[in-house]
Motif scaffolding. Structure first.
Motif, mmCIF file in Angstrom:
data_model
loop_
_atom_site.group_PDB
_atom_site.id
_atom_site.type_symbol
_atom_site.label_atom_id
_atom_site.label_comp_id
_atom_site.label_asym_id
_atom_site.label_seq_id
_atom_site.Cartn_x
_atom_site.Cartn_y
_atom_site.Cartn_z
ATOM 1 N N MET A 264 0.814 -1.217 0.113
ATOM 2 C CA MET A 264 -0.024 0.015 -0.181
ATOM 3 C C MET A 264 1.108 1.254 0.081
ATOM 4 O O MET A 264 1.802 1.310 0.729
ATOM 5 C CB MET A 264 -0.911 -0.019 1.246
ATOM 6 N N SER A 265 0.513 2.180 -0.855
ATOM 7 C CA SER A 265 1.407 3.507 -0.943
ATOM 8 C C SER A 265 0.712 4.419 0.036
ATOM 9 O O SER A 265 -0.505 4.315 0.482
ATOM 10 C CB SER A 265 1.687 3.963 -2.217
ATOM 11 N N ALA A 266 1.566 5.333 0.481
ATOM 12 C CA ALA A 266 0.938 6.442 1.550
ATOM 13 C C ALA A 266 0.538 7.731 0.546
ATOM 14 O O ALA A 266 0.407 8.590 1.468
ATOM 15 C CB ALA A 266 2.100 6.881 2.397
ATOM 16 N N VAL A 267 0.487 7.640 -0.469
ATOM 17 C CA VAL A 267 -0.045 8.777 -1.274
ATOM 18 C C VAL A 267 -0.832 8.083 -2.772
ATOM 19 O O VAL A 267 -0.725 6.912 -3.064
ATOM 20 C CB VAL A 267 1.259 9.417 -2.017
ATOM 21 N N MET A 268 -1.534 9.199 -3.043
ATOM 22 C CA MET A 268 -2.581 8.703 -4.082
ATOM 23 C C MET A 268 -2.441 10.051 -5.075
ATOM 24 O O MET A 268 -2.074 11.172 -4.711
ATOM 25 C CB MET A 268 -4.041 8.735 -3.856
ATOM 26 N N ASN A 269 -2.669 9.627 -6.475
ATOM 27 C CA ASN A 269 -2.532 10.838 -7.259
ATOM 28 C C ASN A 269 -3.821 10.907 -8.307
ATOM 29 O O ASN A 269 -4.526 10.026 -8.639
ATOM 30 C CB ASN A 269 -1.273 10.558 -8.276
ATOM 31 N N TYR A 270 -4.092 12.501 -8.660
ATOM 32 C CA TYR A 270 -5.290 12.424 -9.480
ATOM 33 C C TYR A 270 -4.965 14.031 -10.178
ATOM 34 O O TYR A 270 -4.596 14.869 -9.419
ATOM 35 C CB TYR A 270 -6.444 12.448 -8.513
ATOM 36 N N LYS A 271 -4.946 13.937 -11.484
ATOM 37 C CA LYS A 271 -4.987 15.373 -12.213
ATOM 38 C C LYS A 271 -3.893 15.815 -11.790
ATOM 39 O O LYS A 271 -3.595 17.111 -11.689
ATOM 40 C CB LYS A 271 -6.103 15.960 -12.009
ATOM 41 N N ASP A 272 -2.611 15.216 -11.748
ATOM 42 C CA ASP A 272 -1.314 15.924 -11.374
ATOM 43 C C ASP A 272 -1.008 16.373 -10.229
ATOM 44 O O ASP A 272 -0.010 17.077 -9.881
ATOM 45 C CB ASP A 272 -0.759 16.993 -12.396
ATOM 46 N N TYR A 273 -2.024 15.916 -9.096
ATOM 47 C CA TYR A 273 -1.914 16.434 -7.878
ATOM 48 C C TYR A 273 -1.705 15.029 -6.995
ATOM 49 O O TYR A 273 -2.146 13.942 -7.279
ATOM 50 C CB TYR A 273 -3.152 17.070 -7.100
ATOM 51 N N THR A 274 -0.854 15.162 -5.890
ATOM 52 C CA THR A 274 -0.552 13.857 -4.846
ATOM 53 C C THR A 274 -1.170 14.361 -3.583
ATOM 54 O O THR A 274 -0.983 15.352 -2.968
ATOM 55 C CB THR A 274 0.934 13.721 -5.108
ATOM 56 N N GLY A 275 -1.938 13.384 -3.285
ATOM 57 C CA GLY A 275 -2.286 13.258 -1.974
ATOM 58 C C GLY A 275 -2.014 12.428 -0.751
ATOM 59 O O GLY A 275 -1.799 11.215 -1.175
ATOM 60 N N SER A 276 -1.683 12.793 0.491
ATOM 61 C CA SER A 276 -1.275 11.932 1.567
ATOM 62 C C SER A 276 -2.438 11.021 1.889
ATOM 63 O O SER A 276 -3.853 11.409 1.706
ATOM 64 C CB SER A 276 -0.800 12.895 2.663
ATOM 65 N N ILE A 277 -2.273 10.202 2.682
ATOM 66 C CA ILE A 277 -3.242 9.089 3.266
ATOM 67 C C ILE A 277 -2.705 8.857 4.389
ATOM 68 O O ILE A 277 -1.572 8.438 4.894
ATOM 69 C CB ILE A 277 -3.262 7.896 2.518
ATOM 70 N N GLU A 278 -3.455 9.319 5.370
ATOM 71 C CA GLU A 278 -3.333 9.159 6.746
ATOM 72 C C GLU A 278 -4.479 8.254 7.508
ATOM 73 O O GLU A 278 -5.510 8.281 6.984
ATOM 74 C CB GLU A 278 -3.138 10.640 7.677
ATOM 75 N N LEU A 279 -4.124 7.834 8.668
ATOM 76 C CA LEU A 279 -5.402 7.175 9.511
ATOM 77 C C LEU A 279 -5.254 7.657 10.924
ATOM 78 O O LEU A 279 -4.307 7.788 11.679
ATOM 79 C CB LEU A 279 -4.875 5.636 9.637
ATOM 80 N N SER A 280 -6.522 8.179 11.158
ATOM 81 C CA SER A 280 -6.894 8.341 12.659
ATOM 82 C C SER A 280 -7.625 7.274 13.279
ATOM 83 O O SER A 280 -8.685 6.864 13.212
ATOM 84 C CB SER A 280 -7.777 9.788 12.770
ATOM 85 N N GLU A 281 -6.712 6.352 14.064
ATOM 86 C CA GLU A 281 -7.153 5.232 15.018
ATOM 87 C C GLU A 281 -8.103 5.735 15.646
ATOM 88 O O GLU A 281 -9.443 4.896 15.960
ATOM 89 C CB GLU A 281 -6.032 4.706 15.566
ATOM 90 N N GLN A 282 -8.151 6.848 16.322
ATOM 91 C CA GLN A 282 -9.052 7.290 17.606
ATOM 92 C C GLN A 282 -10.381 7.532 16.905
ATOM 93 O O GLN A 282 -11.616 7.110 17.433
ATOM 94 C CB GLN A 282 -8.655 8.641 18.123
ATOM 95 N N ASP A 283 -10.593 8.189 15.433
ATOM 96 C CA ASP A 283 -11.432 8.451 15.109
ATOM 97 C C ASP A 283 -12.070 7.390 14.019
ATOM 98 O O ASP A 283 -13.194 7.351 13.418
ATOM 99 C CB ASP A 283 -11.681 9.962 14.147
ATOM 100 N N GLY A 284 -11.198 6.518 13.656
ATOM 101 C CA GLY A 284 -11.599 5.304 12.543
ATOM 102 C C GLY A 284 -11.686 6.005 11.097
ATOM 103 O O GLY A 284 -12.576 5.639 10.497
ATOM 104 N N LEU A 285 -10.946 6.978 10.832
ATOM 105 C CA LEU A 285 -11.299 7.712 9.847
ATOM 106 C C LEU A 285 -9.713 7.907 9.062
ATOM 107 O O LEU A 285 -8.753 8.091 9.573
ATOM 108 C CB LEU A 285 -11.750 9.234 10.138
ATOM 109 N N PHE A 286 -9.818 7.951 7.543
ATOM 110 C CA PHE A 286 -8.670 8.156 6.563
ATOM 111 C C PHE A 286 -8.828 9.534 6.278
ATOM 112 O O PHE A 286 -9.957 10.037 6.350
ATOM 113 C CB PHE A 286 -8.936 7.131 5.450
ATOM 114 N N TYR A 287 -7.858 10.120 6.146
ATOM 115 C CA TYR A 287 -7.750 11.692 5.860
ATOM 116 C C TYR A 287 -6.349 12.023 5.010
ATOM 117 O O TYR A 287 -5.492 11.163 5.227
ATOM 118 C CB TYR A 287 -7.811 12.525 7.165
ATOM 119 N N GLY A 288 -6.326 13.118 4.499
ATOM 120 C CA GLY A 288 -5.214 13.673 3.924
ATOM 121 C C GLY A 288 -5.369 14.966 3.296
ATOM 122 O O GLY A 288 -6.293 15.605 3.454
ATOM 123 N N LYS A 289 -4.268 15.206 2.816
ATOM 124 C CA LYS A 289 -4.187 16.605 2.049
ATOM 125 C C LYS A 289 -3.344 16.634 0.716
ATOM 126 O O LYS A 289 -2.464 15.860 0.622
ATOM 127 C CB LYS A 289 -3.534 17.748 3.082
#
Length: 118
Positions: free
Chosen positions: A1-26
């Motif tokens: 699994m990579s820690a980034v994703m790409n879309y339209k020449d933009y790269t986004g981070s992939i993070e996990l909040s264990e406390q909230d059970g939520l994936f997030y990024g910027k």
């Protein structure tokens, strides 16, 4: 699994909040804050795409040029001795320091990833 994703020449981070059970990024590499989240991987990807599309639409509405990440210019801080050695090597091989650094980074990435990309 990579820690980034790409879309339209933009790269986004992939993070996990264990406390909230939520994936997030910027979106990485730009000044604008474009963030997204999701409870599942599919939701995260969809919200990432929607966030980038919204940013691009907003820029178009306002008549401004969207920021592009990784424009091809960055500052690298190294020790004075490494700077001197690299500059002397480049000069003695009829290269600019910039082209030597670019070639070195390309070669190292190719060695580590098996991808010779440009």
């Amino acid at each position: 699994m990579s820690a980034v994703m790409n879309y339209k020449d933009y790269t986004g981070s992939i993070e996990l909040s264990e406390q909230d059970g939520l994936f997030y990024g910027k979106v990485l590499g730009i000044r604008a804050l474009i963030s997204y989240e999701g409870r599942t991987g599919d939701e995260l990807v969809k919200d990432f795409h929607d966030a980038v599309d919204s940013y691009l639409s907003l820029c178009e509405e306002k008549g401004i040029r969207p920021e592009k990440a990784y424009k091809g210019s960055f500052n690298v801080r190294v020790s004075p001795e490494l700077h001197r050695r690299a500059a002397v090597y480049a000069l003695s091989h009829d290269m600019s320091l910039n082209s030597f650094v670019e070639e070195s980074v390309r070669n190292e990435l190719s060695r580590r990833t098996g991808n010779s990309g440009s």
